[in-house]
Each structure stands twice: as C-alpha cells, then as structure tokens.
Design an enzyme around this catalytic site. Structure first.
Site, mmCIF file in Angstrom:
data_model
loop_
_atom_site.group_PDB
_atom_site.id
_atom_site.type_symbol
_atom_site.label_atom_id
_atom_site.label_comp_id
_atom_site.label_asym_id
_atom_site.label_seq_id
_atom_site.Cartn_x
_atom_site.Cartn_y
_atom_site.Cartn_z
ATOM 1 N N TYR A 178 0.840 -1.202 0.000
ATOM 2 C CA TYR A 178 0.000 0.000 0.000
ATOM 3 C C TYR A 178 0.871 1.246 0.000
ATOM 4 C CZ TYR A 178 0.863 0.892 5.003
ATOM 5 O OH TYR A 178 1.457 1.181 6.218
ATOM 6 N N CYS A 179 0.295 2.347 -0.482
ATOM 7 C CA CYS A 179 0.945 3.649 -0.465
ATOM 8 C C CYS A 179 -0.154 4.711 -0.408
ATOM 9 C CB CYS A 179 1.859 3.837 -1.679
ATOM 10 S SG CYS A 179 1.003 3.703 -3.266
ATOM 11 N N THR A 180 0.178 5.951 -0.657
ATOM 12 C CA THR A 180 -0.796 7.039 -0.469
ATOM 13 C C THR A 180 -1.977 6.943 -1.426
ATOM 14 O OG1 THR A 180 1.030 8.473 0.221
ATOM 15 C CG2 THR A 180 -1.070 9.548 -0.310
#
Length: 311
Positions: A178-180
């Site tokens: 996951y990331c922003t």
C-alpha cells in the site's frame, strides 16, 4: 459546502512527445485557474491539483476525454483553501522514480500485483498468511501506517529496489502493498513479482481511497500528502496517534518541513517545540540566514538553492 477541491490521480499510459505535452498541459491547467503539481513522463501522468469544483470538473472531463487517460481514477477532497500556491507541470523520466537503471524490467501496464478494493483489503489484511507492506518513505510511515505493517528504512521510493532482499523471509506469504494513492504500489508490486514473490497484491487507490470507502479502519495516525495540507485524517473507525515529536518525544500528529530551506527535513514536531525552535528541526537550523518565517503550519514553497559561482 467547501469552496475548493483537491484531486489526486495517476495514470500509466504512454505519451508520445511527453515533454511538449507537459508544456501544453501547464497552459491548459492555468487556463482553468488550477494550482498544483503534475509530473509528466513517457509512461504517464502523476498529479495533485486544486481549484474550484467547476475547474476540477472541467479538468477531469478533459482527462477522461483523452483515450490515453480514459480510465484515470480521481480521489476528490473538498477543502476550505487551495492546496497549492502555484501551478507546476514538469516532464521527468518517470512519474515515480524507481531507482532502477533499467526501467524496462517493470511495466505497470503489463504486470502488477492483484488490485484489491478497500473493503477486500480490509478483510484480507488480518489473515495469518498475509504481510502488509508499506512501500512509502520513512517520514510518511512515521506519521501514520496500517496496524502491524512492515516498513522499510528508505528516504525515497527510489531506495525501494535495494531493500527487496530484506523481504525474502516473506516470499511464501501473501504480500499486500500500500501507499498514499496507489501509484508507488504499481511499480513496487511489479518489482516484487520480478524478484520471485508470487502472491503480491496492492491496495487499489491507496490509503486515501481506503479512508473514503472503508472508513480507514486500522490505519494508525495520519496520512502524509504532497501539498500544503501536509497530513490528512484517514481513520473514522478507530483513530489513534502514533507519531512522536522529533525533538522531545511527546505524542503529536503534526508534521512540518524544517524552516531552514537548506535542510527542509520532514519531521513530526509538537507545537511547543515548533514555537521554541521557530519551525526548525534543530537549534543549528535556527541560525541559518535563509531560515523561513514560521507561521505554525510548517509548509513552505520550495526555495531554489543558491548556485555556486566558480572563481
């Protein structure tokens, strides 16, 4: 109703003559009265822009009308103030710098991890054979991250390829990246697959979409964003604060950039230390003659570094 909107988006889609596209796109954005930051590369677009709802709607329609970007997803936030001061649209070699000398070994249009919608990510993240992997930088996950997530000691995403060997112990697990907003996961998951990780997934739309569609459950702290808001709330279910002041160690949800432009370090800092150090990360930085005035926000427009003059 709030006066403005902020749009976060990306699209991996080949752009011919991308450098000229960037120049033309800048003029288009300015014609709509938008402000923000867009990166254009041969491989696609990566942007965060802000403007009136009417201007943002016109921009989204224009992007979707272009067949190259028709599938672009926009994360929309209603905001009281514009999230940028100026409009920038720049051509770069990649829309996310991967740190790879040979960027052809990964192509998000050909192979990435399996996309998980927020509700599916929420259901899957607590399974025994799952590892949640944060592919963001230190200053981002120090401010907030998913409960029990594995984090990497990286200053920038371009350092990610060098860290993959540290993840070898998880090769038999399901890896949920996951990331922003999802853009870094497109390359991170592709790179993991390239290195022999077989069960790789990614949170579609990133933390921001997860907050909007799944209530942000079990995301601890705040989410760093690349505009003058600096940090946004995500968790509406079981929110908590996990970040601590860089200077004194007290719990604080606030992140700033050091007021010394030659440092510009991203740190979490409580209000008391912010006032005492004038928005700097250290006493040494308070003495810099180019120190910027601290207004309590810790956000500054980038100041060009002075060019050394050769004698």
């Amino acid at each position: 109703m709030k006066k403005y909107q902020t749009l976060l988006y990306y699209c991996y889609s080949y752009i011919a003559e991308a450098e000229q596209f960037a120049a033309d796109h800048l003029k288009f954005c300015k014609s709509l009265g938008l402000v923000g930051r867009i990166i254009v590369a041969d491989e696609g677009l990566n942007g965060t822009i802000s403007g009136t709802p009417e201007a943002c709607e016109a921009y989204m329609k224009a992007i979707h009308a272009d067949e190259r970007f028709a599938k672009t997803e926009f994360k929309i936030d209603d905001v009281e103030e514009l999230s940028f001061l100026k409009m920038h649209c720049r051509y770069k070699s990649e829309i996310v710098h991967s740190g790879l000398r040979d960027t052809t070994i990964i192509d998000p249009n050909k192979q990435t991890g399996k996309h998980l919608e927020p509700v599916d990510f929420m259901k899957m993240k607590d399974e025994e054979d799952v590892v949640i992997l944060d592919v963001r930088s230190n200053y981002e996950h120090n401010l907030g991250k998913f409960k029990n997530a594995v984090t990497l000691d990286i200053e920038n995403f371009r350092d990610f390829p060098e860290q993959i060997n540290q993840l070898a112990q998880y090769k038999d697990k399901k890896i949920l990246t996951y990331c922003t907003g999802g853009i870094k996961c497109e390359k991170a998951s592709a790179l993991l697959l390239h290195h022999g990780f077989n069960n790789v997934y990614q949170l579609h739309g990133g933390i921001i979409k997860y907050g909007k569609e799944a209530g942000g459950k079990d995301f601890e702290g705040k989410c760093y964003v690349f505009d003058n808001r600096i940090a946004v709330d995500v968790n509406q279910v079981n929110p908590t604060v996990v970040s601590v002041c860089y200077n004194c160690g007290v719990t604080t949800p606030k992140m700033i950039n050091c007021a010394n432009p030659e440092c510009n370090e991203h740190i979490t800092q409580c209000d008391a230390c912010g006032e005492q150090l004038q928005g700097c990360c250290s006493v040494a930085c308070t003495t810099n003659p180019r120190k910027r005035p601290y207004d309590g926000t810790g956000y500054y427009v980038k100041v060009p570094q002075p060019v050394a003059v050769k004698g």
